[in-house]
Design a protein around this motif. Structure first.
Motif, mmCIF file in Angstrom:
data_model
loop_
_atom_site.group_PDB
_atom_site.id
_atom_site.type_symbol
_atom_site.label_atom_id
_atom_site.label_comp_id
_atom_site.label_asym_id
_atom_site.label_seq_id
_atom_site.Cartn_x
_atom_site.Cartn_y
_atom_site.Cartn_z
ATOM 1 N N TYR A 172 2.720 8.563 0.285
ATOM 2 C CA TYR A 172 1.610 9.494 0.448
ATOM 3 C C TYR A 172 0.272 8.837 0.145
ATOM 4 O O TYR A 172 -0.755 9.200 0.737
ATOM 5 C CB TYR A 172 1.832 10.729 -0.432
ATOM 6 N N ASP A 173 0.276 7.847 -0.750
ATOM 7 C CA ASP A 173 -0.943 7.064 -0.969
ATOM 8 C C ASP A 173 -1.336 6.359 0.325
ATOM 9 O O ASP A 173 -2.516 6.320 0.702
ATOM 10 C CB ASP A 173 -0.734 6.022 -2.074
ATOM 11 N N ALA A 174 -0.342 5.812 1.011
ATOM 12 C CA ALA A 174 -0.619 5.133 2.280
ATOM 13 C C ALA A 174 -1.124 6.119 3.328
ATOM 14 O O ALA A 174 -2.089 5.840 4.042
ATOM 15 C CB ALA A 174 0.632 4.418 2.780
ATOM 16 N N LEU A 175 -0.476 7.291 3.440
ATOM 17 C CA LEU A 175 -0.892 8.271 4.442
ATOM 18 C C LEU A 175 -2.350 8.672 4.267
ATOM 19 O O LEU A 175 -3.074 8.858 5.247
ATOM 20 C CB LEU A 175 -0.006 9.515 4.380
ATOM 21 N N LEU A 176 -2.772 8.806 3.034
ATOM 22 C CA LEU A 176 -4.153 9.220 2.788
ATOM 23 C C LEU A 176 -5.164 8.207 3.299
ATOM 24 O O LEU A 176 -6.305 8.563 3.609
ATOM 25 C CB LEU A 176 -4.373 9.466 1.291
ATOM 26 N N THR A 177 -4.773 6.942 3.408
ATOM 27 C CA THR A 177 -5.712 5.930 3.914
ATOM 28 C C THR A 177 -5.967 6.089 5.403
ATOM 29 O O THR A 177 -6.940 5.531 5.923
ATOM 30 C CB THR A 177 -5.196 4.501 3.643
ATOM 31 N N ASP A 234 0.814 -1.227 0.000
ATOM 32 C CA ASP A 234 0.000 0.000 0.000
ATOM 33 C C ASP A 234 0.841 1.267 0.000
ATOM 34 O O ASP A 234 0.314 2.373 0.030
ATOM 35 C CB ASP A 234 -0.968 -0.001 1.187
ATOM 36 N N GLY A 235 2.163 1.105 -0.032
ATOM 37 C CA GLY A 235 3.066 2.243 -0.067
ATOM 38 C C GLY A 235 3.610 2.656 1.278
ATOM 39 O O GLY A 235 4.491 3.512 1.362
ATOM 40 N N GLY A 236 3.091 2.061 2.361
ATOM 41 C CA GLY A 236 3.494 2.453 3.699
ATOM 42 C C GLY A 236 4.407 1.459 4.390
ATOM 43 O O GLY A 236 4.933 0.516 3.774
ATOM 44 N N TRP A 237 4.584 1.660 5.689
ATOM 45 C CA TRP A 237 5.432 0.808 6.514
ATOM 46 C C TRP A 237 4.749 0.511 7.840
ATOM 47 O O TRP A 237 3.959 1.327 8.343
ATOM 48 C CB TRP A 237 6.774 1.493 6.810
ATOM 49 N N GLY A 238 5.068 -0.643 8.403
ATOM 50 C CA GLY A 238 4.640 -0.994 9.742
ATOM 51 C C GLY A 238 5.809 -0.856 10.702
ATOM 52 O O GLY A 238 6.949 -0.626 10.286
#
Length: 413
Positions: A186-191, A144-148
């Motif tokens: 930024y795609d991930a942040l928007l979620t 999703d473009g993000g990190w855990g």
């Protein structure tokens, strides 16, 4: 962002990671580290508390804060941090025996790695280490473009934000770092961004199904949305004020997040934190770490006027907290003072820089602090280094799940 939260979050992450692994990059088995006695602390490390869950984090923040204040850290302090890096470029929260190679059972920490990148990049002369860590972070990016918090864990707002700050500090363009599915950070942040409304309107939640301490994840995400990191600088004035607006763009989401923080801070000038699970006192307490992070976020967004009240509250009330909590707390206050235009060497009667220096090896030199200059255009600074992470991590039982919030508690002394 305080060390008790980070400790709890690290334990929770280790306990539930097996249920959350979605990436082949994650280790096959994760063993939670065991706390160590403070007597075993190495001489180059800042703080006297158990570093098991925050050693790399607090060291990174300390070195970064010293750099912003014009202080050249002790060589052995820098060497301690670089010595914690694994061959892959990743950092764990802490390695008691850094001479021993990292193995597959070591729980790697995206937040600690991102903080280390920001600290080392600011100091200079550590290009190889910074590049290797940035490469590792990119290798464990989720679809999703993000990190855990740990590689393989579901993306969260705090981890994604602090990694954005690390990528920017390493010279990367975060918007150009894409997952195999073509998604950006930024795609991930928007979620995680919430629509305008009565409940958490405009805020960023930790995860969609696990809100966490919303002010914590919101402060992190606002800074991350501007491509900045822990030592974020003030942006150009946000002419939109504090009204929440309908948006699908990261710039609008950052504005809404800052508006949420401004509203939350307007009455008392500080944020509150709920009690830890099992605490005897059910009352909320002032949250110094997240208030400091909120000042940085508001300043980065260009809401400097809204940052004045919480900054003044911190000047009047944070001395005892910082003294008890240690180097990362002093660093957070230095970041807040710098972003908000205050003097960290005369912060409510406390010289934050001297107090930070006193928690570890004596620095090599001290000069004029680096200025936190306002941006002249949109208020974003994609070339700056956290976020934060930063921030504080917190976990609580929510239904059948365990909730991890994205920052750390500075309990170290």
């Amino acid at each position: 962002m305080t060390t008790a939260r980070r400790s709890a979050a690290a334990l929770a992450a280790s306990a539930v990671l097996g249920m959350a692994i979605t990436s082949a990059a994650a280790p096959a088995a994760i063993a939670a580290p065991s706390p160590i006695p403070s007597a075993a602390l190495p001489p180059g490390l800042y703080g006297k508390g158990d570093p098991t869950y925050d050693g790399v984090w607090r060291q990174s923040l300390a070195l970064l804060a010293q750099d912003t204040a014009g202080v050249k850290p002790a060589a052995k302090a820098v060497a301690w941090l670089t010595g914690q890096q694994c061959a892959s470029g990743a950092f764990a929260s802490y390695r008691a025996d850094a001479a021993k190679p990292c193995d597959t059972k070591l729980p790697l920490d995206s937040n600690a790695t991102a903080a280390a990148v920001q600290g080392l990049a600011a100091l200079g002369g550590q290009d190889a280490a910074v590049k290797k860590s940035a490469g590792w972070l990119k290798s464990v990016q989720n679809a999703d473009g993000g990190w855990g918090y740990n590689p393989g864990g579901a993306s969260d707002a705090n981890s994604t934000s602090i990694v954005i700050g690390a990528l920017a500090a390493a010279g990367e363009k975060p918007e150009g770092v894409k997952s195999k599915g073509g998604k950006t950070p930024y795609d991930a942040l928007l979620t995680f961004a919430q629509p305008c409304g009565p409940k958490n309107g405009g805020a960023f939640v930790y995860q969609p199904k696990q809100p966490g301490i919303v002010a914590d994840s919101t402060a992190a995400a606002v800074v991350g949305a501007h491509g900045q990191g822990l030592a974020a600088t003030a942006g150009a004035k946000d002419a939109k004020g504090t009204a929440c607006e309908k948006t699908t763009a990261i710039e609008g989401a950052a504005h809404n997040g800052a508006a949420y923080l401004a509203t939350a801070l307007a009455k008392t000038g500080h944020l509150n934190t709920p009690p830890m699970p099992g605490a005897s006192d059910p009352a909320e307490k002032p949250d110094f770490g997240n208030t400091a992070d909120a000042v940085v976020a508001l300043s980065a967004q260009g809401l400097g006027e809204q940052a004045k009240k919480p900054l003044a509250w911190l000047e009047q009330n944070s001395a005892a907290w910082a003294k008890e909590s240690g180097p990362a707390a002093y660093a957070q206050l230095i970041f807040a003072a710098r972003a908000g235009g205050a003097d960290p060497k005369g912060f409510g009667g406390t010289d934050l820089v001297a107090a930070l220096n006193a928690t570890g090896p004596a620095p090599e030199s001290s000069a004029e602090p680096k200025k936190a200059e306002a941006e002249s255009d949109s208020g974003s600074d994609s070339g700056s280094g956290v976020w934060w992470v930063a921030g504080a991590l917190f976990f609580a039982s929510v239904g059948a799940g365990i909730l991890i919030s994205g920052r750390r508690k500075n309990r170290q002394q």
